[in-house]
Design a protein around this motif. Structure first.
Motif, PDB file in Angstrom:
ATOM      1  N   MET A   1       0.843  -1.187   0.000  1.00 36.20           N
ATOM      2  CA  MET A   1       0.000   0.000   0.000  1.00 36.20           C
ATOM      3  C   MET A   1       0.887   1.249   0.000  1.00 36.20           C
ATOM      4  N   THR A   2       0.636   2.159  -0.923  1.00 32.35           N
ATOM      5  CA  THR A   2       1.428   3.379  -0.972  1.00 32.35           C
ATOM      6  C   THR A   2       0.836   4.430  -0.050  1.00 32.35           C
ATOM      7  N   GLU A   3       1.716   5.228   0.515  1.00 33.76           N
ATOM      8  CA  GLU A   3       1.303   6.269   1.438  1.00 33.76           C
ATOM      9  C   GLU A   3       0.690   7.436   0.659  1.00 33.76           C
ATOM     10  N   GLN A   4      -0.424   7.954   1.149  1.00 37.17           N
ATOM     11  CA  GLN A   4      -1.095   9.092   0.523  1.00 37.17           C
ATOM     12  C   GLN A   4      -0.236  10.348   0.690  1.00 37.17           C
ATOM     13  N   ILE A   5      -0.113  11.120  -0.366  1.00 36.06           N
ATOM     14  CA  ILE A   5       0.652  12.361  -0.304  1.00 36.06           C
ATOM     15  C   ILE A   5      -0.290  13.517   0.010  1.00 36.06           C
ATOM     16  N   GLN A   6       0.094  14.339   0.982  1.00 36.62           N
ATOM     17  CA  GLN A   6      -0.683  15.530   1.344  1.00 36.62           C
ATOM     18  C   GLN A   6      -0.304  16.658   0.388  1.00 36.62           C
ATOM     19  N   VAL A   7      -1.298  17.191  -0.327  1.00 37.82           N
ATOM     20  CA  VAL A   7      -1.054  18.329  -1.209  1.00 37.82           C
ATOM     21  C   VAL A   7      -1.301  19.615  -0.415  1.00 37.82           C
ATOM     22  N   VAL A   8      -0.349  20.537  -0.506  1.00 38.02           N
ATOM     23  CA  VAL A   8      -0.458  21.851   0.118  1.00 38.02           C
ATOM     24  C   VAL A   8      -0.395  22.870  -1.016  1.00 38.02           C
ATOM     25  N   VAL A   9      -1.261  23.882  -0.958  1.00 37.69           N
ATOM     26  CA  VAL A   9      -1.296  24.900  -2.004  1.00 37.69           C
ATOM     27  C   VAL A   9      -0.817  26.236  -1.444  1.00 37.69           C
ATOM     28  N   GLY A  10      -0.150  27.000  -2.315  1.00 40.77           N
ATOM     29  CA  GLY A  10       0.332  28.319  -1.937  1.00 40.77           C
ATOM     30  C   GLY A  10      -0.112  29.338  -2.969  1.00 40.77           C
ATOM     31  N   ALA A  11      -0.389  30.548  -2.498  1.00 40.67           N
ATOM     32  CA  ALA A  11      -0.828  31.628  -3.378  1.00 40.67           C
ATOM     33  C   ALA A  11       0.257  32.685  -3.503  1.00 40.67           C
ATOM     34  N   ARG A  33       9.579  32.791  10.186  1.00 40.44           N
ATOM     35  CA  ARG A  33      10.005  32.561   8.799  1.00 40.44           C
ATOM     36  C   ARG A  33       8.860  32.936   7.865  1.00 40.44           C
ATOM     37  N   TRP A  34       9.167  33.086   6.582  1.00 36.06           N
ATOM     38  CA  TRP A  34       8.204  33.609   5.621  1.00 36.06           C
ATOM     39  C   TRP A  34       7.732  32.537   4.651  1.00 36.06           C
ATOM     40  N   GLU A  35       6.481  32.702   4.186  1.00 39.20           N
ATOM     41  CA  GLU A  35       5.881  31.742   3.273  1.00 39.20           C
ATOM     42  C   GLU A  35       4.889  32.440   2.355  1.00 39.20           C
ATOM     43  N   LEU A  36       4.483  31.692   1.335  1.00 41.34           N
ATOM     44  CA  LEU A  36       3.345  32.109   0.523  1.00 41.34           C
ATOM     45  C   LEU A  36       2.113  31.639   1.271  1.00 41.34           C
ATOM     46  N   GLY A  71       6.792  23.423 -10.362  1.00 37.25           N
ATOM     47  CA  GLY A  71       6.280  22.056 -10.285  1.00 37.25           C
ATOM     48  C   GLY A  71       5.908  21.714  -8.856  1.00 37.25           C
ATOM     49  N   ASP A  72       5.767  20.424  -8.575  1.00 38.58           N
ATOM     50  CA  ASP A  72       5.508  19.975  -7.203  1.00 38.58           C
ATOM     51  C   ASP A  72       6.834  20.000  -6.446  1.00 38.58           C
ATOM     52  N   VAL A  73       6.841  20.630  -5.270  1.00 37.74           N
ATOM     53  CA  VAL A  73       8.041  20.690  -4.441  1.00 37.74           C
ATOM     54  C   VAL A  73       7.753  19.971  -3.133  1.00 37.74           C
ATOM     55  N   GLY A  74       8.611  19.009  -2.802  1.00 33.15           N
ATOM     56  CA  GLY A  74       8.428  18.236  -1.573  1.00 33.15           C
ATOM     57  C   GLY A  74       8.804  19.032  -0.333  1.00 33.15           C
ATOM     58  N   PHE A  75       8.055  18.797   0.737  1.00 40.03           N
ATOM     59  CA  PHE A  75       8.383  19.375   2.033  1.00 40.03           C
ATOM     60  C   PHE A  75       9.414  18.484   2.711  1.00 40.03           C
ATOM     61  N   PRO A  76      10.232  19.052   3.611  1.00 42.29           N
ATOM     62  CA  PRO A  76      11.116  18.192   4.401  1.00 42.29           C
ATOM     63  C   PRO A  76      10.257  17.161   5.142  1.00 42.29           C
ATOM     64  N   ASP A 118      13.475  35.432   5.149  1.00 38.77           N
ATOM     65  CA  ASP A 118      13.886  34.046   5.391  1.00 38.77           C
ATOM     66  C   ASP A 118      12.719  33.119   5.012  1.00 38.77           C
ATOM     67  N   TRP A 119      12.662  32.751   3.717  1.00 39.08           N
ATOM     68  CA  TRP A 119      11.594  31.891   3.210  1.00 39.08           C
ATOM     69  C   TRP A 119      11.710  30.483   3.775  1.00 39.08           C
ATOM     70  N   LEU A 120      10.574  29.804   3.923  1.00 39.68           N
ATOM     71  CA  LEU A 120      10.576  28.382   4.268  1.00 39.68           C
ATOM     72  C   LEU A 120      11.170  27.606   3.085  1.00 39.68           C
ATOM     73  N   PRO A 121      11.864  26.487   3.363  1.00 40.85           N
ATOM     74  CA  PRO A 121      12.543  25.744   2.295  1.00 40.85           C
ATOM     75  C   PRO A 121      11.646  25.341   1.126  1.00 40.85           C
ATOM     76  N   ALA A 122      10.398  24.964   1.374  1.00 43.97           N
ATOM     77  CA  ALA A 122       9.514  24.521   0.290  1.00 43.97           C
ATOM     78  C   ALA A 122       9.125  25.682  -0.630  1.00 43.97           C
ATOM     79  N   ASP A 123       9.135  26.901  -0.114  1.00 50.95           N
ATOM     80  CA  ASP A 123       8.749  28.069  -0.915  1.00 50.95           C
ATOM     81  C   ASP A 123       9.889  28.584  -1.797  1.00 50.95           C
ATOM     82  N   VAL A 124      11.130  28.373  -1.363  1.00 50.42           N
ATOM     83  CA  VAL A 124      12.304  28.921  -2.059  1.00 50.42           C
ATOM     84  C   VAL A 124      12.334  28.592  -3.558  1.00 50.42           C
ATOM     85  N   PRO A 125      12.067  27.332  -3.978  1.00 47.32           N
ATOM     86  CA  PRO A 125      12.155  27.035  -5.408  1.00 47.32           C
ATOM     87  C   PRO A 125      11.173  27.827  -6.282  1.00 47.32           C
TER      88      PRO A 125
END
Length: 136
Positions: A1-11, A33-36, A71-76, A118-125
Motif C-alpha cells: 500500500m502506498t502512502e497518501q501524499i498531502q497536497v499543500v497549495v500556496g498563493a 520565517r516567511w511563506e506564501l 512544479g511539485d516541491v516536496g516538504f522536508p 527568510d523563506w521556508l525551504p519549500a517556498d524557495v524554489p
C-alpha cells in the motif's frame, strides 16, 4: 500500500508589481520565517478550491488563481504525518485587503526584495518562477 501524499497549495498574490509574503506564527520551530499564504487541500477538495478557502481563512480576502507556477516541491519529511508537496499559483486579489489573521505579519515584496526574507525551504524554489510576474 502506498502512502497518501498531502497536497499543500500556496498563493503568489501579486499587486502593483509586488508579492505578498506572510510571516509564520506557528509551529514554534517555523515562527518568524516567511511563506506564501495557503494550506492543506482537504479530502474531496480541488487544489483551486483549497487555495481560495485558505486565502479567505488566513487573509480575509477573495483571490482568483490565474496560473500555476513551478512544479511539485516536496516538504522536508516530518516525523508524523504523510509526505507532503507544495503547489503554487499566481493569484489576483478580487476582494478585500489582506490581513494577518493567522500570521505574525504580512509584507509586500518587490522583485529586488524577494531575497530579503527568510523563506521556508519549500517556498524557495518558487521565487525565481514568481519573479517574472512582478514586472510590468
Amino acid at each position: 500500500m502506498t502512502e497518501q501524499i498531502q497536497v499543500v497549495v500556496g498563493a503568489a498574490i501579486i499587486r502593483g508589481g509586488a508579492l505578498l509574503a506572510a510571516q509564520r506564527a506557528d509551529p514554534p520551530q517555523l515562527r518568524g520565517r516567511w511563506e506564501l499564504p495557503g494550506g492543506k487541500v482537504d479530502p474531496g477538495e480541488t487544489d483551486i478550491d483549497a487555495l481560495i478557502r485558505e486565502c479567505k481563512e488566513e487573509l480575509g480576502v477573495l483571490v482568483k488563481p490565474r496560473q500555476r507556477v513551478g512544479g511539485d516541491v516536496g516538504f522536508p519529511r516530518r516525523a508524523q504525518g504523510p509526505p507532503a508537496i507544495l503547489r503554487v499559483w499566481v493569484a489576483e486579489l478580487i476582494e478585500g485587503e489582506p490581513a494577518a489573521l493567522e500570521h505574525l505579519s504580512l509584507r509586500w515584496l518587490r522583485a529586488e526584495a524577494l531575497t530579503e526574507v527568510d523563506w521556508l525551504p519549500a517556498d524557495v524554489p518558487f521565487i525565481d518562477d514568481i519573479r517574472p510576474h512582478l514586472v510590468g
